[in-house]
Design a protein around this motif. Structure first.
Motif, PDB file in Angstrom:
ATOM      1  N   ALA A 390       0.815  -1.211   0.000  1.00  0.00           N
ATOM      2  CA  ALA A 390       0.000   0.000   0.000  1.00  0.00           C
ATOM      3  C   ALA A 390       0.849   1.262   0.000  1.00  0.00           C
ATOM      4  CB  ALA A 390      -0.930  -0.007   1.214  1.00  0.00           C
ATOM      5  N   GLU A 391       1.943   1.263   0.766  1.00  0.00           N
ATOM      6  CA  GLU A 391       2.748   2.491   0.833  1.00  0.00           C
ATOM      7  C   GLU A 391       3.473   2.760  -0.483  1.00  0.00           C
ATOM      8  OE1 GLU A 391       5.677  -0.507   1.198  1.00  0.00           O
ATOM      9  OE2 GLU A 391       3.719  -0.265   2.131  1.00  0.00           O
ATOM     10  N   SER A 392       3.758   1.723  -1.271  1.00  0.00           N
ATOM     11  CA  SER A 392       4.354   1.943  -2.588  1.00  0.00           C
ATOM     12  C   SER A 392       3.374   2.662  -3.508  1.00  0.00           C
ATOM     13  CB  SER A 392       4.777   0.616  -3.215  1.00  0.00           C
ATOM     14  OG  SER A 392       5.921   0.098  -2.599  1.00  0.00           O
ATOM     15  N   LEU A 393       2.108   2.262  -3.466  1.00  0.00           N
ATOM     16  CA  LEU A 393       1.091   2.938  -4.264  1.00  0.00           C
ATOM     17  C   LEU A 393       0.959   4.399  -3.845  1.00  0.00           C
ATOM     18  CD1 LEU A 393      -1.121   2.911  -6.377  1.00  0.00           C
ATOM     19  CD2 LEU A 393      -2.687   1.977  -4.660  1.00  0.00           C
ATOM     20  N   LEU A 394       0.998   4.651  -2.546  1.00  0.00           N
ATOM     21  CA  LEU A 394       0.902   6.026  -2.060  1.00  0.00           C
ATOM     22  C   LEU A 394       2.109   6.851  -2.496  1.00  0.00           C
ATOM     23  CD1 LEU A 394      -0.417   5.274   1.535  1.00  0.00           C
ATOM     24  CD2 LEU A 394      -1.670   6.495  -0.246  1.00  0.00           C
ATOM     25  N   THR A 395       3.296   6.274  -2.348  1.00  0.00           N
ATOM     26  CA  THR A 395       4.512   7.003  -2.702  1.00  0.00           C
ATOM     27  C   THR A 395       4.580   7.292  -4.189  1.00  0.00           C
ATOM     28  OG1 THR A 395       5.710   5.991  -0.859  1.00  0.00           O
ATOM     29  CG2 THR A 395       7.033   6.928  -2.637  1.00  0.00           C
ATOM     30  N   MET A 396       4.235   6.314  -5.015  1.00  0.00           N
ATOM     31  CA  MET A 396       4.317   6.483  -6.461  1.00  0.00           C
ATOM     32  C   MET A 396       3.215   7.386  -7.013  1.00  0.00           C
ATOM     33  SD  MET A 396       7.022   4.854  -7.386  1.00  0.00           S
ATOM     34  CE  MET A 396       7.887   4.946  -5.815  1.00  0.00           C
ATOM     35  N   SER A 397       2.174   7.634  -6.214  1.00  0.00           N
ATOM     36  CA  SER A 397       1.058   8.459  -6.680  1.00  0.00           C
ATOM     37  C   SER A 397       1.100   9.872  -6.122  1.00  0.00           C
ATOM     38  CB  SER A 397      -0.277   7.797  -6.305  1.00  0.00           C
ATOM     39  OG  SER A 397      -0.392   7.661  -4.898  1.00  0.00           O
ATOM     40  N   GLY A 398       2.203  10.261  -5.484  1.00  0.00           N
ATOM     41  CA  GLY A 398       2.339  11.616  -4.982  1.00  0.00           C
ATOM     42  C   GLY A 398       1.779  11.833  -3.599  1.00  0.00           C
ATOM     43  N   ASN A 399       1.426  10.768  -2.899  1.00  0.00           N
ATOM     44  CA  ASN A 399       0.892  10.878  -1.541  1.00  0.00           C
ATOM     45  C   ASN A 399       1.938  10.549  -0.488  1.00  0.00           C
ATOM     46  OD1 ASN A 399      -2.167  11.364  -1.858  1.00  0.00           O
ATOM     47  ND2 ASN A 399      -1.752   9.704  -3.301  1.00  0.00           N
ATOM     48  N   GLN A 400       3.211  10.834  -0.814  1.00  0.00           N
ATOM     49  CA  GLN A 400       4.287  10.462   0.083  1.00  0.00           C
ATOM     50  C   GLN A 400       4.252  11.232   1.406  1.00  0.00           C
ATOM     51  OE1 GLN A 400       4.790  11.556  -3.051  1.00  0.00           O
ATOM     52  NE2 GLN A 400       5.894  13.498  -2.968  1.00  0.00           N
ATOM     53  N   ASN A 401       3.754  12.467   1.393  1.00  0.00           N
ATOM     54  CA  ASN A 401       3.707  13.241   2.637  1.00  0.00           C
ATOM     55  C   ASN A 401       2.760  12.612   3.655  1.00  0.00           C
ATOM     56  OD1 ASN A 401       5.432  15.000   1.385  1.00  0.00           O
ATOM     57  ND2 ASN A 401       3.958  16.652   1.139  1.00  0.00           N
ATOM     58  N   ALA A 402       1.576  12.239   3.182  1.00  0.00           N
ATOM     59  CA  ALA A 402       0.615  11.603   4.072  1.00  0.00           C
ATOM     60  C   ALA A 402       1.130  10.252   4.551  1.00  0.00           C
ATOM     61  CB  ALA A 402      -0.727  11.441   3.354  1.00  0.00           C
ATOM     62  N   CYS A 403       1.779   9.520   3.640  1.00  0.00           N
ATOM     63  CA  CYS A 403       2.336   8.218   4.011  1.00  0.00           C
ATOM     64  C   CYS A 403       3.433   8.378   5.058  1.00  0.00           C
ATOM     65  CB  CYS A 403       2.877   7.531   2.765  1.00  0.00           C
ATOM     66  SG  CYS A 403       3.318   5.803   2.995  1.00  0.00           S
ATOM     67  N   ALA A 404       4.261   9.409   4.884  1.00  0.00           N
ATOM     68  CA  ALA A 404       5.322   9.673   5.858  1.00  0.00           C
ATOM     69  C   ALA A 404       4.737   9.994   7.226  1.00  0.00           C
ATOM     70  CB  ALA A 404       6.194  10.826   5.369  1.00  0.00           C
ATOM     71  N   ALA A 405       3.640  10.740   7.243  1.00  0.00           N
ATOM     72  CA  ALA A 405       2.999  11.072   8.521  1.00  0.00           C
ATOM     73  C   ALA A 405       2.510   9.816   9.231  1.00  0.00           C
ATOM     74  CB  ALA A 405       1.839  12.039   8.283  1.00  0.00           C
ATOM     75  N   VAL A 406       1.955   8.875   8.456  1.00  0.00           N
ATOM     76  CA  VAL A 406       1.493   7.613   9.043  1.00  0.00           C
ATOM     77  C   VAL A 406       2.658   6.844   9.654  1.00  0.00           C
ATOM     78  CG1 VAL A 406       0.563   5.326   8.501  1.00  0.00           C
ATOM     79  CG2 VAL A 406      -0.547   7.382   7.607  1.00  0.00           C
ATOM     80  N   PHE A 407       3.733   6.677   8.867  1.00  0.00           N
ATOM     81  CA  PHE A 407       4.873   5.907   9.359  1.00  0.00           C
ATOM     82  C   PHE A 407       5.539   6.596  10.549  1.00  0.00           C
ATOM     83  CE2 PHE A 407       5.340   3.692   5.067  1.00  0.00           C
ATOM     84  CZ  PHE A 407       4.795   2.513   5.557  1.00  0.00           C
ATOM     85  N   GLY A 408       5.593   7.918  10.526  1.00  0.00           N
ATOM     86  CA  GLY A 408       6.174   8.635  11.651  1.00  0.00           C
ATOM     87  C   GLY A 408       5.388   8.406  12.930  1.00  0.00           C
ATOM     88  N   ALA A 409       4.064   8.460  12.809  1.00  0.00           N
ATOM     89  CA  ALA A 409       3.222   8.230  13.981  1.00  0.00           C
ATOM     90  C   ALA A 409       3.346   6.795  14.487  1.00  0.00           C
ATOM     91  CB  ALA A 409       1.766   8.547  13.631  1.00  0.00           C
ATOM     92  N   VAL A 410       3.349   5.838  13.546  1.00  0.00           N
ATOM     93  CA  VAL A 410       3.463   4.432  13.948  1.00  0.00           C
ATOM     94  C   VAL A 410       4.835   4.152  14.563  1.00  0.00           C
ATOM     95  CG1 VAL A 410       3.457   2.053  13.104  1.00  0.00           C
ATOM     96  CG2 VAL A 410       1.778   3.686  12.249  1.00  0.00           C
ATOM     97  N   LEU A 411       5.888   4.767  14.012  1.00  0.00           N
ATOM     98  CA  LEU A 411       7.216   4.596  14.586  1.00  0.00           C
ATOM     99  C   LEU A 411       7.257   5.109  16.025  1.00  0.00           C
ATOM    100  CD1 LEU A 411      10.225   3.871  14.349  1.00  0.00           C
ATOM    101  CD2 LEU A 411      10.600   6.161  13.366  1.00  0.00           C
ATOM    102  N   ALA A 412       6.633   6.260  16.261  1.00  0.00           N
ATOM    103  CA  ALA A 412       6.592   6.805  17.622  1.00  0.00           C
ATOM    104  C   ALA A 412       5.858   5.851  18.561  1.00  0.00           C
ATOM    105  CB  ALA A 412       5.918   8.177  17.610  1.00  0.00           C
ATOM    106  N   ILE A 413       4.748   5.272  18.066  1.00  0.00           N
ATOM    107  CA  ILE A 413       4.012   4.299  18.882  1.00  0.00           C
ATOM    108  C   ILE A 413       4.879   3.086  19.176  1.00  0.00           C
ATOM    109  CG2 ILE A 413       2.071   2.679  18.829  1.00  0.00           C
ATOM    110  CD1 ILE A 413       0.550   4.775  17.148  1.00  0.00           C
ATOM    111  N   ASN A 414       5.581   2.606  18.159  1.00  0.00           N
ATOM    112  CA  ASN A 414       6.428   1.419  18.314  1.00  0.00           C
ATOM    113  C   ASN A 414       7.526   1.651  19.344  1.00  0.00           C
ATOM    114  OD1 ASN A 414       7.929  -0.931  17.945  1.00  0.00           O
ATOM    115  ND2 ASN A 414       7.702  -0.910  15.737  1.00  0.00           N
TER     116      ASN A 414
END
Length: 468
Positions: A390-414
């Motif tokens: 899913a994140e590859s589709l987001l990154t390749m479609s120009g939604n990398q900022n939103a995807c980065a926000a998700v991963f950043g939040a999940v990393l903080a939770i982890n």
């Protein structure tokens, strides 16, 4: 003297060498041409998958041999330092290795070879500069900040930092090959050749009577990294020179970096997320515990490889279809990629759980205590596979900022959960923290793809109609 914009190495290496480099990879990648797009993506996924399966077997066998040669403590030192170097090396690309996958197919589709040649050359020079800077900073940090680390990590960390330029350049060459639909040339050097070289060099050091510890293993890893990346440079450059004629270069470095930096956040957060548990175990527990936890994770690596294989096969296809007015082909490919990811992952996870005690026992008697962790970790891996790349589709479609926000939040939770649960539950706390973070990541990415692109990327919602 000819200087191809595809960053030809014939200036410094004999052309005969580059023409003969890894003909098997050329043959394997050649079978992917001449088919429709879906078939090419599926074949690329299968090639990538079989390479990753082979690499899983090689990596597993080599890690067993390393653990047996070094012992649990020294193996733990090597694992923590080398994992750190792989992470830092990947981050040193600052997203450019993935930006190549996004832009190269688009330039190729448009026939804009001037920008394509500029992209390929600029990417390599940029990554070499940034990764060399990171290596210098890492060595300085280890030297001047030795009081912050356990003494047994300082020298290995400084040695490992020497590999950073080659790790980063290898990731860039990987991205270049993937952007051109060459999965064998992308994956074979890093996932087949490098681990084999590390093992061969370490066994050679043992045969010559050297002390086999974390330092020796890291020296072997650094040498293997240089040999592997230089060989990949020759191979990929020769392939590029055959595909694209020499010509003018047009460079939009500032624009490419502007797009790459959000991708860097996505890739960086994801890479840290995948390895956060190992790093947190290393920070809060002893090398012995790192060794056991890493052996458990490595045993489950085959399940992860399904996801990475599918991602390798479809990411550049996503990028090539982003500009289509009719999004039906993009949506269909996205939904297929979920099916290709989930069911093999589920089957492999079940198989590995059945033979888990036997596999962990190969590392040594101390490692079998990691078996219960496999159930917790595999549950998270299978759930994550249910939404595919899913994140590859987001990154390749120009939604990398939103995807980065998700991963950043999940990393903080982890990280927060690891810091909370490891002191209480030890290795079980690390596994549980990772599983909980994976659940959060899966739900967030599923919703983001549905909202931004209109695709329900969940294996049990495949029949749902996507909006064009």
């Amino acid at each position: 003297m000819r200087f191809s914009a595809a960053h030809t190495v014939e200036q410094v290496l004999p052309s005969a060498l580059s023409r003969r480099a890894l003909p098997l990879a050329d043959f394997i990648d050649g079978i992917l041409t001449g088919a429709d797009e879906a078939s090419q993506a599926q074949r690329a996924t299968m090639v990538a998958f079989f390479i990753r399966v082979a690499s899983a077997a090689i990596a597993f066998g080599s890690q067993v041999a390393l653990a047996r040669l070094m012992g649990v403590f020294e193996y733990g030192v090597f694992v923590l330092v080398w994992v750190s170097m792989v992470i830092i090396g990947n981050l040193s690309c600052f997203g450019f290795h993935t930006a190549i996958i996004r832009f190269a197919p688009q330039y190729r589709e448009r026939g804009d070879l001037d920008h394509l040649r500029g992209l390929l050359l600029s990417g390599r020079l940029f990554v070499l500069a940034t990764s060399t800077t990171m290596a210098c900073l890492a060595i300085a940090l280890a030297w001047f900040g030795a009081d912050w680390f356990q003494s047994y990590y300082v020298v290995p960390f400084m040695i490992g930092a020497l590999a950073l330029p080659m790790i980063a350049l290898g990731d860039t060459l990987d991205g270049t090959a993937r952007a051109n639909g060459w999965p064998a040339r992308a994956l074979t050097p890093t996932y087949i050749v490098r681990p084999l070289l590390i093992l061969v060099l370490l066994v050679g050091a043992w045969a010559l009577g050297f002390r086999i510890d974390g330092v020796t293993a890291l020296i072997c890893a650094v040498i293997a990294s240089y040999l592997t990346t230089i060989g990949q440079l020759v191979m990929v450059t020769a392939s590029l020179d055959r595909r694209y004629p020499a010509g003018a270069r047009r460079t939009r470095l500032a624009y490419w970096i502007g797009v790459a930096l959000p991708i860097f956040l996505v890739e960086g957060f994801f890479f840290l997320l995948v390895n956060a548990d190992v790093l947190m175990v290393g920070a809060l527990m002893k090398p012995d515990d790192v060794a056991v936890y890493f052996a458990t994770v490595k045993t489950l690596a085959l399940v992860h490889f399904v996801y990475f294989a599918v991602k390798t096969g479809v990411a550049h296809r996503f990028a090539a279809r982003i500009d289509d007015d009719d999004k039906s082909a993009l949506h269909d490919l996205a939904r297929r990629s979920v099916t290709w990811t989930f069911w093999p992952s589920l089957a492999m996870a079940g198989a590995l759980l059945l033979v888990g005690p036997l596999l962990l026992g190969l590392f040594g008697a101390d490692f079998t205590r990691g078996y219960p962790l496999m159930f917790i970790l595999s549950a998270g891996i299978v759930l994550r596979a249910a939404i595919g790349p899913a994140e590859s589709l987001l990154t390749m479609s120009g939604n990398q900022n939103a995807c980065a926000a998700v991963f950043g939040a999940v990393l903080a939770i982890n990280v927060a959960l690891n810091a909370l649960l490891i002191p209480i539950y030890g290795l079980y706390g690390a596994a549980l923290a990772t599983a909980i973070a994976t659940i959060a990541e899966t739900f967030a990415l599923y919703q983001l793809v549905r909202w931004r692109i209109g695709v329900r990327m969940f294996v049990f919602m495949q029949p749902a109609k996507s909006r064009s």
